[in-house]
Enzyme design. Structure first.
Site, PDB file in Angstrom:
ATOM      1  N   VAL A 154       0.838  -1.196   0.000  1.00 41.91           N
ATOM      2  CA  VAL A 154       0.000   0.000   0.000  1.00 41.91           C
ATOM      3  C   VAL A 154       0.874   1.248   0.000  1.00 41.91           C
ATOM      4  CG1 VAL A 154      -1.875   1.206   1.159  1.00 41.91           C
ATOM      5  CG2 VAL A 154      -1.709  -1.284   1.337  1.00 41.91           C
ATOM      6  N   CYS A 155       0.675   2.117  -0.968  1.00 40.64           N
ATOM      7  CA  CYS A 155       1.583   3.256  -1.136  1.00 40.64           C
ATOM      8  C   CYS A 155       1.584   4.201   0.056  1.00 40.64           C
ATOM      9  CB  CYS A 155       1.236   4.036  -2.397  1.00 40.64           C
ATOM     10  SG  CYS A 155       2.309   5.448  -2.666  1.00 40.64           S
ATOM     11  N   PHE A 156       0.420   4.416   0.671  1.00 42.08           N
ATOM     12  CA  PHE A 156       0.358   5.428   1.727  1.00 42.08           C
ATOM     13  C   PHE A 156       0.736   4.868   3.100  1.00 42.08           C
ATOM     14  CE2 PHE A 156      -1.941   7.576  -1.593  1.00 42.08           C
ATOM     15  CZ  PHE A 156      -1.518   8.877  -1.442  1.00 42.08           C
ATOM     16  N   LYS A 170       1.089  11.741   5.716  1.00 37.51           N
ATOM     17  CA  LYS A 170       1.554  11.729   4.335  1.00 37.51           C
ATOM     18  C   LYS A 170       0.504  12.340   3.422  1.00 37.51           C
ATOM     19  CE  LYS A 170       3.324   8.707   0.730  1.00 37.51           C
ATOM     20  NZ  LYS A 170       3.895   7.414   0.396  1.00 37.51           N
TER      21      LYS A 170
END
Length: 283
Positions: A154-156, A170
Protein backbone atom coordinates in the site's frame (compact mmCIF):
# COMPACT_ATOMS: atom_id res chain seq x y z
CA UNK A 1 16.65 41.26 -5.12
CA UNK A 2 17.81 40.16 -8.58
CA UNK A 3 16.07 36.77 -8.29
CA UNK A 4 12.68 38.48 -8.11
CA UNK A 5 13.12 39.91 -11.59
CA UNK A 6 14.15 36.72 -13.36
CA UNK A 7 12.09 36.03 -16.47
CA UNK A 8 9.60 33.25 -15.88
CA UNK A 9 10.05 30.26 -18.17
CA UNK A 10 6.88 29.20 -19.97
CA UNK A 11 5.77 25.61 -19.35
CA UNK A 12 2.76 23.88 -20.88
CA UNK A 13 -0.30 23.24 -18.70
CA UNK A 14 -2.91 20.54 -19.29
CA UNK A 15 -5.97 19.94 -17.12
CA UNK A 16 -7.39 16.69 -18.50
CA UNK A 17 -10.26 16.21 -16.04
CA UNK A 18 -11.59 12.65 -15.49
CA UNK A 19 -10.09 10.10 -17.93
CA UNK A 20 -9.77 6.34 -18.21
CA UNK A 21 -6.78 4.68 -16.48
CA UNK A 22 -5.21 3.55 -19.74
CA UNK A 23 -5.54 7.03 -21.27
CA UNK A 24 -4.07 8.72 -18.19
CA UNK A 25 -0.90 6.61 -18.27
CA UNK A 26 -0.62 6.76 -22.08
CA UNK A 27 -0.82 10.57 -22.07
CA UNK A 28 1.83 10.88 -19.34
CA UNK A 29 4.21 8.65 -21.32
CA UNK A 30 3.39 10.41 -24.60
CA UNK A 31 4.13 13.82 -23.09
CA UNK A 32 7.52 12.47 -21.97
CA UNK A 33 8.13 11.34 -25.57
CA UNK A 34 7.02 14.67 -27.09
CA UNK A 35 9.23 16.62 -24.66
CA UNK A 36 12.24 14.37 -25.30
CA UNK A 37 11.95 15.20 -29.02
CA UNK A 38 11.69 18.93 -28.32
CA UNK A 39 8.13 19.12 -29.66
CA UNK A 40 6.72 20.68 -26.48
CA UNK A 41 8.10 22.60 -23.47
CA UNK A 42 8.13 21.06 -19.97
CA UNK A 43 4.60 20.16 -18.87
CA UNK A 44 2.51 20.16 -15.72
CA UNK A 45 -0.68 18.17 -16.04
CA UNK A 46 -3.61 17.65 -13.67
CA UNK A 47 -6.10 14.82 -14.11
CA UNK A 48 -8.69 12.60 -12.43
CA UNK A 49 -9.81 8.98 -12.91
CA UNK A 50 -12.99 7.49 -14.34
CA UNK A 51 -13.69 4.92 -13.03
CA UNK A 52 -11.89 4.90 -9.66
CA UNK A 53 -8.66 3.01 -10.39
CA UNK A 54 -6.00 0.97 -8.67
CA UNK A 55 -2.62 1.71 -10.24
CA UNK A 56 0.37 -0.48 -9.45
CA UNK A 57 4.06 0.34 -9.71
CA UNK A 58 6.15 -0.79 -12.68
CA UNK A 59 7.93 -3.48 -10.65
CA UNK A 60 4.96 -4.76 -8.65
CA UNK A 61 3.61 -8.28 -9.04
CA UNK A 62 -0.12 -7.90 -9.49
CA UNK A 63 -1.09 -11.48 -8.60
CA UNK A 64 0.95 -11.49 -5.41
CA UNK A 65 -0.11 -8.14 -3.93
CA UNK A 66 -3.58 -7.40 -5.34
CA UNK A 67 -6.95 -9.13 -4.94
CA UNK A 68 -7.76 -8.91 -8.64
CA UNK A 69 -11.18 -10.49 -8.12
CA UNK A 70 -12.14 -7.71 -5.70
CA UNK A 71 -10.93 -5.08 -8.17
CA UNK A 72 -13.11 -6.59 -10.90
CA UNK A 73 -16.19 -7.12 -8.69
CA UNK A 74 -16.17 -3.52 -7.49
CA UNK A 75 -15.83 -2.08 -10.99
CA UNK A 76 -12.45 -0.56 -10.13
CA UNK A 77 -10.12 0.28 -13.02
CA UNK A 78 -6.65 -1.30 -13.05
CA UNK A 79 -3.43 -0.15 -14.70
CA UNK A 80 0.32 -0.58 -14.33
CA UNK A 81 2.22 2.72 -14.16
CA UNK A 82 5.46 3.39 -16.04
CA UNK A 83 6.87 4.57 -12.68
CA UNK A 84 7.91 2.61 -9.60
CA UNK A 85 6.39 2.69 -6.14
CA UNK A 86 3.51 0.80 -4.63
CA UNK A 87 -0.19 0.47 -5.40
CA UNK A 88 -2.45 3.53 -5.17
CA UNK A 89 -6.25 3.74 -5.22
CA UNK A 90 -7.17 6.79 -7.32
CA UNK A 91 -10.64 7.76 -6.24
CA UNK A 92 -11.41 11.12 -4.68
CA UNK A 93 -8.21 12.91 -5.66
CA UNK A 94 -6.42 15.28 -8.00
CA UNK A 95 -3.47 13.64 -9.73
CA UNK A 96 -0.55 15.68 -11.04
CA UNK A 97 2.29 14.90 -13.42
CA UNK A 98 5.46 16.84 -14.19
CA UNK A 99 7.43 16.20 -17.39
CA UNK A 100 10.77 18.00 -17.65
CA UNK A 101 14.21 17.38 -19.16
CA UNK A 102 17.01 16.17 -16.89
CA UNK A 103 19.04 19.03 -18.38
CA UNK A 104 16.59 21.70 -17.22
CA UNK A 105 18.34 24.29 -15.01
CA UNK A 106 18.55 23.28 -11.34
CA UNK A 107 17.12 19.77 -11.81
CA UNK A 108 19.15 17.62 -9.37
CA UNK A 109 20.76 14.46 -10.76
CA UNK A 110 19.68 12.15 -7.94
CA UNK A 111 16.10 10.87 -7.76
CA UNK A 112 15.76 11.87 -4.10
CA UNK A 113 16.89 15.45 -4.61
CA UNK A 114 14.79 15.77 -7.78
CA UNK A 115 11.72 14.71 -5.79
CA UNK A 116 12.48 17.46 -3.33
CA UNK A 117 12.96 20.06 -6.05
CA UNK A 118 9.86 19.18 -8.10
CA UNK A 119 7.62 18.63 -5.09
CA UNK A 120 8.18 22.16 -3.81
CA UNK A 121 5.11 23.14 -5.86
CA UNK A 122 3.01 20.59 -3.95
CA UNK A 123 4.26 22.00 -0.67
CA UNK A 124 3.18 25.49 -1.68
CA UNK A 125 -0.13 24.16 -3.01
CA UNK A 126 -1.03 22.65 0.35
CA UNK A 127 -0.02 25.89 2.04
CA UNK A 128 -2.28 27.85 -0.33
CA UNK A 129 -5.13 25.67 0.95
CA UNK A 130 -4.25 26.79 4.49
CA UNK A 131 -2.60 23.53 5.55
CA UNK A 132 0.68 23.04 7.44
CA UNK A 133 2.95 21.21 4.98
CA UNK A 134 6.63 20.27 5.07
CA UNK A 135 9.05 17.60 3.80
CA UNK A 136 9.91 14.58 5.91
CA UNK A 137 13.55 13.54 6.21
CA UNK A 138 14.28 10.29 8.11
CA UNK A 139 16.31 11.19 11.17
CA UNK A 140 17.76 7.81 12.16
CA UNK A 141 19.57 5.00 10.37
CA UNK A 142 16.79 2.60 11.38
CA UNK A 143 14.16 4.74 9.71
CA UNK A 144 16.28 5.07 6.59
CA UNK A 145 16.76 1.31 6.42
CA UNK A 146 13.03 0.75 6.89
CA UNK A 147 12.29 2.88 3.84
CA UNK A 148 14.37 0.51 1.73
CA UNK A 149 12.23 -2.42 2.91
CA UNK A 150 8.60 -1.25 2.70
CA UNK A 151 6.31 -3.41 4.82
CA UNK A 152 3.31 -3.45 2.53
CA UNK A 153 2.11 -3.00 -1.02
CA UNK A 154 0.00 0.00 0.00
CA UNK A 155 1.58 3.26 -1.14
CA UNK A 156 0.36 5.43 1.73
CA UNK A 157 1.83 3.12 4.37
CA UNK A 158 4.85 5.31 5.22
CA UNK A 159 6.37 8.67 4.35
CA UNK A 160 9.68 8.26 2.55
CA UNK A 161 12.63 10.49 1.73
CA UNK A 162 11.45 14.06 1.18
CA UNK A 163 7.85 12.87 1.20
CA UNK A 164 5.34 15.60 1.72
CA UNK A 165 3.85 15.63 5.19
CA UNK A 166 0.66 17.63 5.73
CA UNK A 167 -0.59 18.23 9.27
CA UNK A 168 1.68 15.37 10.39
CA UNK A 169 0.49 12.81 7.83
CA UNK A 170 1.55 11.73 4.34
CA UNK A 171 -0.08 14.14 1.93
CA UNK A 172 0.85 13.19 -1.63
CA UNK A 173 2.25 9.88 -2.80
CA UNK A 174 4.58 10.43 -5.75
CA UNK A 175 6.56 8.23 -8.13
CA UNK A 176 9.24 9.03 -10.68
CA UNK A 177 10.89 7.58 -13.77
CA UNK A 178 13.60 8.87 -16.11
CA UNK A 179 13.55 7.91 -19.77
CA UNK A 180 15.13 9.45 -22.87
CA UNK A 181 16.69 12.22 -20.78
CA UNK A 182 13.34 13.26 -19.34
CA UNK A 183 11.97 13.11 -15.78
CA UNK A 184 8.35 12.05 -15.32
CA UNK A 185 7.02 12.51 -11.79
CA UNK A 186 3.38 11.97 -10.96
CA UNK A 187 1.43 11.60 -7.76
CA UNK A 188 -1.86 11.68 -5.92
CA UNK A 189 -3.32 14.55 -3.91
CA UNK A 190 -6.07 12.99 -1.79
CA UNK A 191 -9.29 14.87 -1.11
CA UNK A 192 -11.00 11.95 0.65
CA UNK A 193 -9.97 8.39 1.50
CA UNK A 194 -12.18 5.31 1.77
CA UNK A 195 -10.06 2.97 3.91
CA UNK A 196 -12.44 0.01 3.57
CA UNK A 197 -12.45 0.19 -0.21
CA UNK A 198 -8.66 0.58 -0.33
CA UNK A 199 -7.96 -2.36 1.98
CA UNK A 200 -10.46 -4.61 0.21
CA UNK A 201 -8.27 -4.56 -2.90
CA UNK A 202 -5.12 -6.00 -1.31
CA UNK A 203 -4.00 -9.44 -0.23
CA UNK A 204 -2.87 -9.67 3.39
CA UNK A 205 -1.02 -12.49 5.13
CA UNK A 206 -3.72 -12.58 7.81
CA UNK A 207 -6.83 -10.79 9.03
CA UNK A 208 -4.69 -9.43 11.85
CA UNK A 209 -2.28 -7.83 9.37
CA UNK A 210 -5.23 -6.25 7.57
CA UNK A 211 -6.62 -4.83 10.82
CA UNK A 212 -3.22 -3.40 11.75
CA UNK A 213 -3.14 -1.58 8.42
CA UNK A 214 -6.73 -0.37 8.85
CA UNK A 215 -5.89 1.23 12.20
CA UNK A 216 -2.66 2.74 10.93
CA UNK A 217 -3.95 4.26 7.68
CA UNK A 218 -5.87 7.24 9.11
CA UNK A 219 -2.73 8.30 10.99
CA UNK A 220 -0.51 8.02 7.94
CA UNK A 221 -2.53 8.89 4.84
CA UNK A 222 -4.01 12.35 4.82
CA UNK A 223 -7.16 13.31 2.99
CA UNK A 224 -7.45 17.08 2.69
CA UNK A 225 -11.11 17.21 3.64
CA UNK A 226 -10.44 15.55 7.00
CA UNK A 227 -8.12 18.38 7.93
CA UNK A 228 -10.44 21.28 7.35
CA UNK A 229 -14.01 22.23 8.19
CA UNK A 230 -14.75 23.42 4.66
CA UNK A 231 -15.20 21.04 1.74
CA UNK A 232 -12.31 21.68 -0.65
CA UNK A 233 -13.16 20.96 -4.29
CA UNK A 234 -11.11 19.74 -7.25
CA UNK A 235 -11.24 23.20 -8.95
CA UNK A 236 -9.90 24.79 -5.73
CA UNK A 237 -7.07 22.25 -5.67
CA UNK A 238 -6.25 22.90 -9.32
CA UNK A 239 -5.99 26.61 -8.62
CA UNK A 240 -3.92 26.19 -5.43
CA UNK A 241 -1.43 23.68 -6.86
CA UNK A 242 -1.12 25.42 -10.24
CA UNK A 243 -0.17 28.59 -8.37
CA UNK A 244 2.15 26.53 -6.13
CA UNK A 245 4.09 25.07 -9.06
CA UNK A 246 4.36 28.46 -10.77
CA UNK A 247 5.84 30.01 -7.61
CA UNK A 248 8.13 27.13 -6.67
CA UNK A 249 9.61 26.61 -10.14
CA UNK A 250 9.44 30.29 -11.17
CA UNK A 251 7.42 29.41 -14.26
CA UNK A 252 4.35 30.58 -16.15
CA UNK A 253 1.89 27.81 -17.03
CA UNK A 254 0.37 28.22 -20.48
CA UNK A 255 -2.64 26.05 -21.51
CA UNK A 256 -1.71 23.46 -24.15
CA UNK A 257 -3.87 21.57 -26.64
CA UNK A 258 -2.57 18.39 -28.26
CA UNK A 259 -2.39 18.35 -32.06
CA UNK A 260 -4.41 15.71 -33.97
CA UNK A 261 -1.16 13.86 -34.67
CA UNK A 262 -0.27 13.84 -30.97
CA UNK A 263 -3.77 12.62 -30.06
CA UNK A 264 -3.37 9.72 -32.51
CA UNK A 265 -0.04 8.81 -30.91
CA UNK A 266 -1.61 8.77 -27.42
CA UNK A 267 -4.47 6.57 -28.66
CA UNK A 268 -2.05 4.11 -30.29
CA UNK A 269 0.11 3.94 -27.14
CA UNK A 270 -2.99 3.42 -25.00
CA UNK A 271 -4.28 0.54 -27.14
CA UNK A 272 -0.93 -1.20 -27.51
CA UNK A 273 0.26 -0.83 -23.93
CA UNK A 274 -1.85 0.53 -21.09
CA UNK A 275 -5.16 -1.03 -22.18
CA UNK A 276 -3.35 -4.32 -22.78
CA UNK A 277 -3.54 -7.16 -20.23
CA UNK A 278 -0.03 -8.28 -21.16
CA UNK A 279 1.35 -4.99 -19.79
CA UNK A 280 -0.96 -4.64 -16.78
CA UNK A 281 -0.80 -8.17 -15.39
CA UNK A 282 2.75 -9.20 -16.22
CA UNK A 283 5.22 -10.36 -13.52
Amino acid sequence: MRGEYRMKTKWSFINSGPCSPSYNMALDEALLEFHSKGEIPPVIRFYEWNPATLSIGYFQRAERDIDLEAVKNQGIGFVRRPTGGRAVLHDSELTYSIIVSEEYPNIPQTVTEAYRFLSEGLLKGFQHLGLDAYFSIPDTDDKRDALKRPRSAVCFDAPSWYELVVEGKKGAGSAQTRQKGVVLQHGAILLDLDEDKLLSLFKFSSERAKERMRKALPEKAVAINRLTDRNITIPECVEAFKKGFEEALNIELVPYELTEEQKDYVKKLEEEKYANDEWNYRK
